[in-house]
Design an enzyme around this catalytic site. Structure first.
Site, PDB file in Angstrom:
ATOM      1  N   GLU A  90      31.790 -94.536  -5.276  1.00  0.00           N
ATOM      2  CA  GLU A  90      30.973 -93.697  -6.136  1.00  0.00           C
ATOM      3  C   GLU A  90      30.222 -92.638  -5.348  1.00  0.00           C
ATOM      4  O   GLU A  90      29.770 -92.874  -4.228  1.00  0.00           O
ATOM      5  CB  GLU A  90      29.975 -94.557  -6.913  1.00  0.00           C
ATOM      6  CG  GLU A  90      30.698 -95.364  -7.977  1.00  0.00           C
ATOM      7  CD  GLU A  90      29.747 -96.020  -8.952  1.00  0.00           C
ATOM      8  OE1 GLU A  90      30.198 -96.390 -10.025  1.00  0.00           O
ATOM      9  OE2 GLU A  90      28.556 -96.152  -8.654  1.00  0.00           O
ATOM     10  N   CYS A 117      19.290-104.374  -4.618  1.00  0.00           N
ATOM     11  CA  CYS A 117      20.329-103.341  -4.658  1.00  0.00           C
ATOM     12  C   CYS A 117      21.591-103.834  -5.360  1.00  0.00           C
ATOM     13  O   CYS A 117      22.031-104.963  -5.143  1.00  0.00           O
ATOM     14  CB  CYS A 117      20.657-102.893  -3.237  1.00  0.00           C
ATOM     15  SG  CYS A 117      21.941-101.628  -3.159  1.00  0.00           S
ATOM     16  N   CYS A 331      19.015 -94.831  -7.777  1.00  0.00           N
ATOM     17  CA  CYS A 331      19.047 -95.644  -6.564  1.00  0.00           C
ATOM     18  C   CYS A 331      19.444 -97.082  -6.831  1.00  0.00           C
ATOM     19  O   CYS A 331      18.873 -97.748  -7.680  1.00  0.00           O
ATOM     20  CB  CYS A 331      17.669 -95.697  -5.930  1.00  0.00           C
ATOM     21  SG  CYS A 331      17.166 -94.157  -5.272  1.00  0.00           S
TER      22      CYS A 331
HETATM   23  N1  SAH Z   1      22.030 -98.646   3.243  1.00  0.00           N
HETATM   24  C1  SAH Z   1      21.195 -97.510   3.344  1.00  0.00           C
HETATM   25  C2  SAH Z   1      21.486 -96.404   2.354  1.00  0.00           C
HETATM   26  C3  SAH Z   1      21.830 -96.766   0.929  1.00  0.00           C
HETATM   27  S1  SAH Z   1      20.578 -97.076  -0.263  1.00  0.00           S
HETATM   28  C4  SAH Z   1      19.743 -97.940   3.254  1.00  0.00           C
HETATM   29  O1  SAH Z   1      19.471 -99.097   3.005  1.00  0.00           O
HETATM   30  O2  SAH Z   1      18.867 -97.120   3.499  1.00  0.00           O
HETATM   31  C5  SAH Z   1      19.566 -95.687  -0.445  1.00  0.00           C
HETATM   32  C6  SAH Z   1      18.146 -96.051  -0.806  1.00  0.00           C
HETATM   33  O3  SAH Z   1      18.027 -96.642  -2.112  1.00  0.00           O
HETATM   34  C7  SAH Z   1      17.545 -97.088   0.153  1.00  0.00           C
HETATM   35  O4  SAH Z   1      16.236 -96.723   0.488  1.00  0.00           O
HETATM   36  C8  SAH Z   1      17.563 -98.346  -0.687  1.00  0.00           C
HETATM   37  O5  SAH Z   1      16.665 -99.306  -0.191  1.00  0.00           O
HETATM   38  C9  SAH Z   1      17.223 -97.796  -2.056  1.00  0.00           C
HETATM   39  N2  SAH Z   1      17.537 -98.693  -3.163  1.00  0.00           N
HETATM   40  C10 SAH Z   1      18.547 -99.555  -3.273  1.00  0.00           C
HETATM   41  N3  SAH Z   1      18.494-100.225  -4.434  1.00  0.00           N
HETATM   42  C11 SAH Z   1      17.428 -99.753  -5.105  1.00  0.00           C
HETATM   43  C12 SAH Z   1      16.869-100.020  -6.388  1.00  0.00           C
HETATM   44  N4  SAH Z   1      17.388-100.927  -7.197  1.00  0.00           N
HETATM   45  N5  SAH Z   1      15.758 -99.340  -6.741  1.00  0.00           N
HETATM   46  C13 SAH Z   1      15.243 -98.389  -5.919  1.00  0.00           C
HETATM   47  N6  SAH Z   1      15.727 -98.096  -4.716  1.00  0.00           N
HETATM   48  C14 SAH Z   1      16.815 -98.764  -4.301  1.00  0.00           C
END
Ligand code: SAH
Length: 341
Positions: A90, A117, A331
């Site tokens: 995606e 996540c 996110c």
């Molecule tokens: N693996 C990397 C990049 C991918 S996620 C990382 O962890 O940084 C990109 C951002 O979205 C990260 O800051 C992650 O913590 C955040 N994120 C993931 N799931 C989320 C959610 N359900 N709500 C808000 N932010 C989220």
């Protein structure tokens, strides 16, 4: 077959030598792919028919097929691409007043297991190659007939768990004769793979580094992000300080606010204490609840209080605008649904 988009310009020059071609051909091919954005060797009309044929026999252009495209009321677009081996990834395109930002995936799946996540609980398949990372930009540009100005590595995957390929992809995006996206317009986000932060500091890129912090104590951070058990906060902060010392660049800390978990005044105080004096910025993200997730979004009131407390105490903090939540493009929302269907 080799993917022609896996090579940066210098590598392509070397590669062409192996099929008996002069290096300047590499510049022409690069121009066709990244400036003219053609989808086939056939369209590279300043190359001889014979060369075009040999390219076709030896390389693939790796053109993604769009499996699905969803458009949000706010203009955000989410693409599901067929990466040509039976897997899908995606990519999200967001429109801001300062231009188009693309959120790219770096892996098919993710090993990090962050509890909030949507990529968690889905098996990790493999790393994306440099060309497969870059192709997300080309495919979206071709589909929307527009130019992308910003790239964030915030899709599926942990960029620092696929370090070499991500660095190569950045070089291709950044190359003046390629996509020519300024390094300052590229952000790499990590959950905190500490050794790679030191490596990244030495790359000499002008990219932004984002650290997904989300909590200030090891106990809480480990409960949200298993990576913290391997790389606890003290070591993470030391690496961040070293990064700032070497690059003189501001770090962006991501902090996803979850109700009654990490969003009260005590947490804000601890965050100020942790980041005080650092060259940094805090990006507050209202957490998006995932299916069967234990974390829910903080109230707007708490989010604003949290931001105000940071700002009043010397830490620059902003709340990230939520885009694409109606199409599960916000996110942490990527991917889970497609696999369930
Ligand atoms: N693996 C990397 C990049 C991918 S996620 C990382 O962890 O940084 C990109 C951002 O979205 C990260 O800051 C992650 O913590 C955040 N994120 C993931 N799931 C989320 C959610 N359900 N709500 C808000 N932010 C989220």
């Amino acid at each position: 077959m080799k993917n022609i988009k896996d090579f940066n310009l210098e590598e392509l020059k070397e590669e062409l030598k192996t099929i008996g071609e002069r290096p300047y051909r590499a510049e022409q091919i690069f121009q066709w792919i990244y400036v003219e954005k053609v989808k086939s060797f056939e369209e590279m009309t300043n190359l001889s028919l014979d060369l075009r044929k040999r390219l076709e026999e030896n390389y693939t252009m790796c053109n993604y097929r769009i499996l699905r495209k969803l458009e949000s009321v706010d203009g955000t677009k989410k693409y599901l691409f067929d990466v040509l081996d039976g897997n899908a990834i995606e990519t999200v395109l967001m429109e801001y007043h300062h231009g188009k930002t693309i959120c790219v995936s770096s892996q098919i799946g993710c090993k990090m297991g962050c509890k909030f996540c949507a990529s968690t609980g889905i098996p990790f398949v493999r790393n994306l190659t440099p060309g497969e990372i870059v192709e997300q930009i080309l495919a979206v540009e071709q589909d929307t007939n527009s130019q992308i100005s910003n790239v964030v590595f915030m899709g599926i995957g942990e960029p620092f768990d696929n370090y070499e390929n991500v660095m190569k992809a950045i070089k291709i995006m950044n190359h003046q004769k390629g996509l020519n996206i300024g390094a300052r317009h590229i952000s790499v986000s990590t959950s905190g793979v500490v050794p790679r932060i030191y490596d990244f500091a030495k790359e000499g890129f002008q990219c932004t580094l984002s650290i997904s912090l989300h909590a200030t104590s090891n106990e809480k951070r480990s409960s949200m992000m298993p990576v913290n058990r391997k790389y606890p906060i003290e070591g993470l902060m030391k690496a961040c300080q070293e990064y700032i010392r070497l690059t003189n660049k501001r770090i962006s800390f991501e902090y996803a606010l979850a109700k009654e978990n990490n969003d009260n005044l005590e947490d804000a105080k601890a965050l100020v204490k942790l980041l005080k004096g650092m060259l940094c910025h805090v990006n507050l993200i209202p957490i998006n609840k995932i299916e069967n997730g234990i974390y829910t979004k903080s109230t707007n009131e708490n989010i604003m209080k949290f931001r105000d407390y940071l700002n009043e105490n010397g830490i620059v903090a902003t709340i990230r605008r939520e885009l694409g939540s109606d199409i599960d493009a916000a996110c942490g929302q990527l991917r889970r649904k497609n696999l369930a269907e």
